[in-house]
Design a protein around this motif. Structure first.
Motif, short mmCIF file in Angstrom:
data_model
loop_
_atom_site.label_atom_id
_atom_site.label_comp_id
_atom_site.label_asym_id
_atom_site.label_seq_id
_atom_site.Cartn_x
_atom_site.Cartn_y
_atom_site.Cartn_z
N SER A 1 1.02 -1.01 -0.16
CA SER A 1 -0.20 0.05 -0.32
C SER A 1 0.86 1.34 -0.31
O SER A 1 2.06 1.15 0.77
N ILE A 2 -0.19 2.25 -0.18
CA ILE A 2 1.31 4.07 -0.96
C ILE A 2 0.43 4.33 0.59
O ILE A 2 -0.97 4.31 0.73
N SER A 3 1.31 4.64 1.77
CA SER A 3 1.09 5.98 2.26
C SER A 3 0.50 7.30 1.50
O SER A 3 1.16 7.73 0.91
N PHE A 4 -0.54 8.03 2.47
CA PHE A 4 -0.50 9.07 1.99
C PHE A 4 0.08 10.44 1.55
O PHE A 4 0.45 10.46 2.68
N PRO A 5 -0.23 11.01 0.04
CA PRO A 5 1.23 11.54 0.40
C PRO A 5 0.66 13.29 0.65
O PRO A 5 0.32 14.31 -0.41
N ILE A 6 1.30 13.24 1.85
CA ILE A 6 0.36 14.60 2.38
C ILE A 6 1.95 16.15 1.19
O ILE A 6 0.90 16.92 1.80
N SER A 7 2.33 15.18 0.76
CA SER A 7 3.39 16.64 -0.23
C SER A 7 2.93 16.82 -1.28
O SER A 7 2.97 17.67 -1.67
N ALA A 8 1.44 15.77 -1.49
CA ALA A 8 0.43 16.93 -2.37
C ALA A 8 0.65 18.60 -2.10
O ALA A 8 -0.78 18.96 -2.73
N PHE A 9 -0.11 18.59 -0.51
CA PHE A 9 -1.16 19.71 -0.01
C PHE A 9 0.07 21.25 -0.13
O PHE A 9 2.13 20.73 -0.52
N ASP B 1 -0.26 11.79 -7.42
CA ASP B 1 0.37 11.33 -6.39
C ASP B 1 -1.05 11.31 -5.62
O ASP B 1 -1.13 10.06 -5.18
N LEU B 2 -1.90 11.88 -5.15
CA LEU B 2 -3.23 11.12 -5.13
C LEU B 2 -4.00 10.43 -5.47
O LEU B 2 -4.46 10.15 -4.90
N ILE B 3 -4.14 10.69 -5.97
CA ILE B 3 -4.78 9.60 -7.51
C ILE B 3 -4.30 7.92 -7.17
O ILE B 3 -4.29 7.09 -7.09
N GLU B 4 -2.71 7.55 -7.01
CA GLU B 4 -2.08 7.26 -7.29
C GLU B 4 -2.81 6.12 -5.66
O GLU B 4 -2.91 4.78 -5.83
N TYR B 5 -2.56 7.68 -4.58
CA TYR B 5 -3.04 6.87 -3.08
C TYR B 5 -4.24 5.93 -3.01
O TYR B 5 -4.75 4.69 -2.54
N PHE B 6 -5.35 6.97 -4.36
CA PHE B 6 -6.45 6.53 -4.23
C PHE B 6 -6.90 5.61 -4.91
O PHE B 6 -7.83 4.03 -5.17
N ARG B 7 -6.46 5.54 -6.07
CA ARG B 7 -6.07 4.07 -6.65
C ARG B 7 -5.66 2.51 -5.96
O ARG B 7 -6.83 1.80 -6.50
N ASN B 8 -4.73 3.39 -4.90
CA ASN B 8 -4.66 1.78 -4.42
C ASN B 8 -5.18 1.55 -3.68
O ASN B 8 -5.79 0.22 -3.01
N THR B 9 -6.36 2.26 -2.46
CA THR B 9 -7.59 2.21 -1.91
C THR B 9 -8.43 1.89 -2.24
O THR B 9 -9.08 0.96 -1.81
N GLY B 10 -8.88 1.81 -3.65
CA GLY B 10 -9.61 1.58 -4.64
C GLY B 10 -10.17 -0.05 -4.65
O GLY B 10 -10.74 -0.55 -4.51
N MET B 11 -8.92 -0.26 -5.16
CA MET B 11 -8.23 -1.79 -5.34
C MET B 11 -8.13 -2.53 -4.07
O MET B 11 -9.08 -3.54 -3.79
N LYS B 12 -7.40 -2.26 -2.64
CA LYS B 12 -8.26 -2.40 -1.72
C LYS B 12 -9.61 -2.78 -0.92
O LYS B 12 -9.64 -4.11 -0.62
#
Length: 474
Positions: A41-49, A393-404
């Motif tokens: 899993s990908i951790s949440f990309p805080i750096s996107a903000f 970056d954010l989308i890749e996080y949400f792709r990961n959770t979506g797959m989960k």
DNA sequence: TTTTAATCCTGCACGGCACG
DNA sequence: CGTGCCGTGCAGGATTAAAA
């Protein structure tokens, strides 16, 4: 255009060295996602903000233990709602996207799901609160005007008093009727909060032949809402804008997949925030610096104060941003990668998710650009390369959770559909046992003989080794 | 939203079968 | 042949889907 409010530039971060530690830790975990296989899993990309928002997120994690996934996603929702119909982004000619979002926070009970949401929409609630007070005042004047008018009939050209309208952003408790009515009066855009997504879904098609479902699907796409009713006025809302936030418990995620014919397209439209290894933690000694709260309020208010331009035909004409050339190039590059992934996906459910991500990457770009503007860190004329990269970056996080989430729906264990008594019984049984042993155990837990024997016939759970002897499969 | 029908689950009783 | 094991039909309760 300059910000009406400015953030306090004097705010001293130097005393808060812990932020750097926390951030280093957080960034280290999200270093690279591309090579990871789908089970990591990908951790949440805080750096996107934006910088200032990162400080707020980390401070909230430090002082109040809000998981960064939750507070970050809740902030995206807040900004989405605050933008509303004021700004859109142009992808191509005749293709614009709004900032509309459906989000869900996933976690066990008591793991700080609702607090981060309350915090981040706080400024909007304050706004609703003060407009409500004004509304009450206006209603009072309106009633007075009416009574004066009734008495003073002698003046024929008396100005007709205008019935006041309540302006608001947030709707907590709603029915489809009340929601469209509220939206009709608040065309800038509104947001709803759904406490338990699973039960919301369950009742979708219950009483009205799928029209709820239809409503939420078309709202997501920003299509007009057209309703002809037997009682009351017909409703026509040209550009609908209702952002949705919800929470759901991880243990009942599988319920989203039940009766899967109607709901599958729906889960793809939701961005899920799922913190990894989430557990309840001790209280922290650190206090939230009031400046963080102040900064967040300023940012959200900057957005809330944006007017909605109205054109000559009395309909909304949002300001349209476009991508810079570099930004658009990056977007196109990502889209190619995503399309390849989508085409090579073995399963249609995955394809559905990926195609929704393609829309969301655009929407998140708009939201992040506006957020940066609100934080005073950039303008809002175009969507820049930097912003697109952050959105990805954010989308890749949400792709990961979506797959989960998909995995929850696909391979939910056969144990999940058991009642809690049976599950307990199954777990307390040894790997190998005879019918007599099992029966004893079953009786001690209050399960009747026949029930237990029928239970043994479930081939997905038990295997009959020999006459009267079984072994557990899971 | 309420009412009704269909389906699933459970407990009970009973009878057949395997095993020693 | 006795004992424990296994399958099944039936009634009533709970849950879910469909109709009104």
């Amino acid at each position: 255009m300059s910000n009406r409010y400015s953030l306090s530039p004097e705010f001293d971060f130097s005393g808060l060295t812990f932020l750097d530690e926390v951030r280093a830790e957080a960034n280290g975990k999200s270093a690279n996602y591309q090579g990871l296989d789908r089970h990591n899993s990908i951790s949440f990309p805080i750096s996107a903000f934006p910088e200032k928002v990162q400080h707020i997120i980390l401070a909230l994690q430090e002082s109040l233990q809000y998981p960064v996934d939750f507070i970050g996603t809740a902030m995206l929702y807040t900004v989405s709602l605050a933008i509303g119909n004021t700004h859109k982004v142009k992808v191509k000619e005749n293709w614009t996207e709004s900032a509309l979002l459906y989000i869900a926070l996933v976690g066990a009970p008591g793991t700080m799901k609702s607090h981060p949401l309350s915090f981040s929409i706080g400024p909007i609630i304050d706004r609703d609160c003060s407009t409500f007070r004004e509304y009450e005042k206006k209603v009072h004047e309106y009633k007075k005007a009416i009574s004066i008018k009734a008495k003073g009939r002698t003046k024929p050209e008396y100005d007709e008093p205008i019935k006041p309208v309540l302006h608001k952003f947030l709707v907590q408790d709603f029915t489809p009727e009340s929601l469209t009515e509220t939206h009709r009066l608040n065309k800038r855009g509104i947001g709803v909060y759904v406490d338990e997504l699973a039960s919301w879904f369950k009742n979708f098609n219950r009483y009205n032949n799928g029209s709820d479902q239809e409503f939420w699907l078309s709202n997501w796409s920003g299509k007009p809402i057209i309703i002809d009713r037997k009682t009351g006025d017909p409703i026509f809302i040209k550009s609908s804008y209702i952002s949705v936030a919800g929470t759901i418990q991880e243990s009942i995620l599988s319920e989203l997949g039940r009766g899967n014919r109607s709901q599958n397209g729906f889960t793809d439209r939701i961005l899920f925030a799922m913190p990894e290894g989430l557990k309840k933690s001790y209280w922290s000694d650190r206090e939230l610096h009031p400046q963080h709260l102040q900064n967040w309020h300023v940012m959200v208010n900057n957005l809330l104060d944006l007017p909605v331009p109205i054109d000559e035909t009395d309909s909304l004409s949002p300001t349209v941003l476009s991508f810079t050339d570099e930004g658009y190039a990056r977007l196109k590059e990502w889209q190619r990668e995503n399309t390849d992934k989508c085409n090579s996906a073995d399963n249609d459910m995955v394809k559905g998710l990926y195609s929704k991500l393609e829309v969301y990457v655009i929407r998140l770009s708009l939201i992040l650009q506006m957020m940066q503007w609100a934080a005073g860190e950039s303008d809002k004329r175009t969507v820049e390369l930097n912003t697109v990269a952050r959105a990805i970056d954010l989308i890749e996080y949400f792709r990961n959770t979506g797959m989960k989430v998909k995995r929850y729906l696909l391979d939910s264990s056969p144990l999940d559909k058991l009642t809690s008594e049976k599950k307990l019984l199954y777990q307390s049984l040894p790997i190998n046992f005879s019918t007599g042993q099992g029966l004893l155990l079953a009786k001690s837990q209050g399960v009747a003989e026949v029930t237990f024997k029928r239970f043994l016939n479930d081939n997905s759970l038990f295997e009959r080794v020999s006459y009267g002897n079984y072994s557990k499969k899971i």
